[in-house]
Structure formats: C-alpha cells, structure tokens
Motif scaffolding. Structure first.
Motif, PDB file in Angstrom:
ATOM      1  N   ARG A  43     -16.178  -4.981   3.654  1.00  0.00           N
ATOM      2  CA  ARG A  43     -15.509  -3.809   4.250  1.00  0.00           C
ATOM      3  C   ARG A  43     -14.052  -4.187   4.529  1.00  0.00           C
ATOM      4  O   ARG A  43     -13.783  -5.135   5.263  1.00  0.00           O
ATOM      5  N   ILE A  44     -13.125  -3.437   3.936  1.00  0.00           N
ATOM      6  CA  ILE A  44     -11.698  -3.746   4.008  1.00  0.00           C
ATOM      7  C   ILE A  44     -10.928  -2.560   4.573  1.00  0.00           C
ATOM      8  O   ILE A  44     -11.185  -1.417   4.201  1.00  0.00           O
ATOM      9  N   LYS A  98     -10.662  -1.580  14.663  1.00  0.00           N
ATOM     10  CA  LYS A  98     -11.844  -2.201  15.274  1.00  0.00           C
ATOM     11  C   LYS A  98     -12.735  -1.147  15.927  1.00  0.00           C
ATOM     12  O   LYS A  98     -13.966  -1.252  15.888  1.00  0.00           O
ATOM     13  N   ILE A  99     -12.135  -0.123  16.504  1.00  0.00           N
ATOM     14  CA  ILE A  99     -12.907   0.944  17.152  1.00  0.00           C
ATOM     15  C   ILE A  99     -13.501   1.898  16.109  1.00  0.00           C
ATOM     16  O   ILE A  99     -14.674   2.239  16.163  1.00  0.00           O
ATOM     17  N   VAL A 100     -12.673   2.313  15.160  1.00  0.00           N
ATOM     18  CA  VAL A 100     -13.090   3.298  14.165  1.00  0.00           C
ATOM     19  C   VAL A 100     -14.175   2.742  13.239  1.00  0.00           C
ATOM     20  O   VAL A 100     -15.114   3.442  12.885  1.00  0.00           O
ATOM     21  N   ASN A 101     -14.035   1.476  12.863  1.00  0.00           N
ATOM     22  CA  ASN A 101     -15.000   0.898  11.935  1.00  0.00           C
ATOM     23  C   ASN A 101     -15.217  -0.578  12.253  1.00  0.00           C
ATOM     24  O   ASN A 101     -14.587  -1.449  11.663  1.00  0.00           O
ATOM     25  N   TYR A 137     -11.124 -11.133   9.484  1.00  0.00           N
ATOM     26  CA  TYR A 137      -9.902 -11.816   9.071  1.00  0.00           C
ATOM     27  C   TYR A 137      -8.785 -10.804   8.922  1.00  0.00           C
ATOM     28  O   TYR A 137      -9.001  -9.688   8.438  1.00  0.00           O
ATOM     29  N   VAL A 138      -7.588 -11.215   9.325  1.00  0.00           N
ATOM     30  CA  VAL A 138      -6.395 -10.415   9.123  1.00  0.00           C
ATOM     31  C   VAL A 138      -5.479 -11.239   8.232  1.00  0.00           C
ATOM     32  O   VAL A 138      -5.117 -12.368   8.584  1.00  0.00           O
ATOM     33  N   ILE A 139      -5.130 -10.682   7.079  1.00  0.00           N
ATOM     34  CA  ILE A 139      -4.251 -11.366   6.133  1.00  0.00           C
ATOM     35  C   ILE A 139      -3.067 -10.461   5.843  1.00  0.00           C
ATOM     36  O   ILE A 139      -3.237  -9.317   5.409  1.00  0.00           O
ATOM     37  N   ALA A 140      -1.871 -10.973   6.090  1.00  0.00           N
ATOM     38  CA  ALA A 140      -0.647 -10.230   5.799  1.00  0.00           C
ATOM     39  C   ALA A 140      -0.172 -10.582   4.397  1.00  0.00           C
ATOM     40  O   ALA A 140      -0.060 -11.757   4.049  1.00  0.00           O
ATOM     41  N   GLU A 199     -17.379  -2.504  11.363  1.00  0.00           N
ATOM     42  CA  GLU A 199     -17.943  -3.264  10.248  1.00  0.00           C
ATOM     43  C   GLU A 199     -16.873  -3.858   9.339  1.00  0.00           C
ATOM     44  O   GLU A 199     -17.193  -4.599   8.406  1.00  0.00           O
ATOM     45  N   ILE A 200     -15.611  -3.554   9.603  1.00  0.00           N
ATOM     46  CA  ILE A 200     -14.523  -4.102   8.786  1.00  0.00           C
ATOM     47  C   ILE A 200     -14.516  -5.622   8.925  1.00  0.00           C
ATOM     48  O   ILE A 200     -14.511  -6.154  10.029  1.00  0.00           O
TER      49      ILE A 200
END
Length: 173
Positions: free
Chosen positions: A30-31, A89-92, A2-5, A94-95
């Motif tokens: 994971r945030i 998304k690449i670095v982690n 999810y992406v929340i602004a 699991e976020i």
C-alpha cells in the motif's frame, strides 16, 4: 511505515520514477504519494498533471502540497508535510510506504526520512548530496559510476525499485 523522499532538480525524472514505483509495487504494498508544489494557483487532479498521473498509476492516496492548497480530494490554505503525513496515517493506516516528491529543504536534515536522489549527471549528484540526511540511493540513468561517497548509484529503474521493495518488506538496509 517507511517514508522515502524522491528529490532532484526539475525535470530530472522524479515523477516518472514515482509512477513506476507505484505501478510495480502497489499490487503488493500500500503506497501513498505526497507531492511538493512550489507555486500557488494550481489545479489538482487535472488530466496530465503529476497528481493525476500518480493517481492513475495506482496510488490509492495522493496528496499534493503547495503554498496555498492541499490536495486530498479537498483544498485548504496550508502547506505542511507533517499534516499530510498525519492525514495519510488517519485516512489509510494500511499504507506501508509514503513517497515524497520533492521537499528537499524540509527533509535534508531529517534522518527519519529516507532519501533517493534522482539526477542526470555526477555534477547534479554532487550538488544534491549535502545535508545530514545521507541518501539511501541515487538514481541516475546516465551515470556510469556505481557509487559516490559510499552511496549506491543505480542506472536501471528495476534495480532501484527492487531496493525499495526489499527495504519496505524488511529485507534491505
């Protein structure tokens, strides 16, 4: 994922809300956080800055985006929300939750990014409610109203964090 602004006027409490979300939810979710910075020449990850505060609240990935720099333990000369999202998304991978601080003009028409308005008054809410991206919720500690235009208004930080947690865990709208 999810992406929340988290959007709102300057000094409305956006960073404080994000710190508390990260502090409370990062033990089980994971945030990552991406902060929009409107000016150049900023020092990232300096004690007391928003990126430093969010990192020390427990976020495993903090990204800052400004007109002349991009912070992820490195600097580049590009401002790009899409790039920051892809790097996370690449670095982690699991976020599960990416919180955006700001980016109002970039996301106000995007329905795939959920939005929470942070405001100090009903007047401020009315100024920020426009666009095709109807807010998921409003956080206004000083407001008495419980909703506006069928959008829930929360004045308790615990209630807004519970709403986010349920959403990410698949229990909310």
């Amino acid at each position: 994922m999810y992406v929340i602004a988290i959007t709102g006027r300057k000094k409305s409490g956006k960073t404080t809300l994000i710190e508390e979300i990260v502090r409370r939810l990062s033990p089980q979710i994971r945030i990552a956080v991406i902060k929009h910075i409107h000016y150049g020449g900023i020092e990232f990850d300096t004690k007391g800055t928003d990126t430093w505060r969010i990192k020390h609240a427990g976020a495993p990935v903090v990204v800052g985006v400004a007109p002349d720099a991009f912070f992820l333990n490195a600097s580049i000369n590009k401002q790009s929300l899409e790039l920051a999202l892809n790097i996370i998304k690449i670095v982690n991978p699991e976020i599960k939750l990416i919180l955006l601080e700001g980016f109002y003009s970039q996301i106000k028409e995007q329905k795939n990014i959920k939005r929470i308005i942070v405001a100090r008054s009903i007047e401020e809410i009315n100024e920020l409610i426009n666009g095709k991206n109807k807010p998921l919720a409003i956080f206004c500690p000083n407001c008495i109203d419980k909703e506006i235009n069928k959008i829930p208004i929360y004045n308790n930080i615990n209630d807004i964090i519970i709403k986010i947690e349920k959403l990410v865990k698949g229990e909310g709208q």
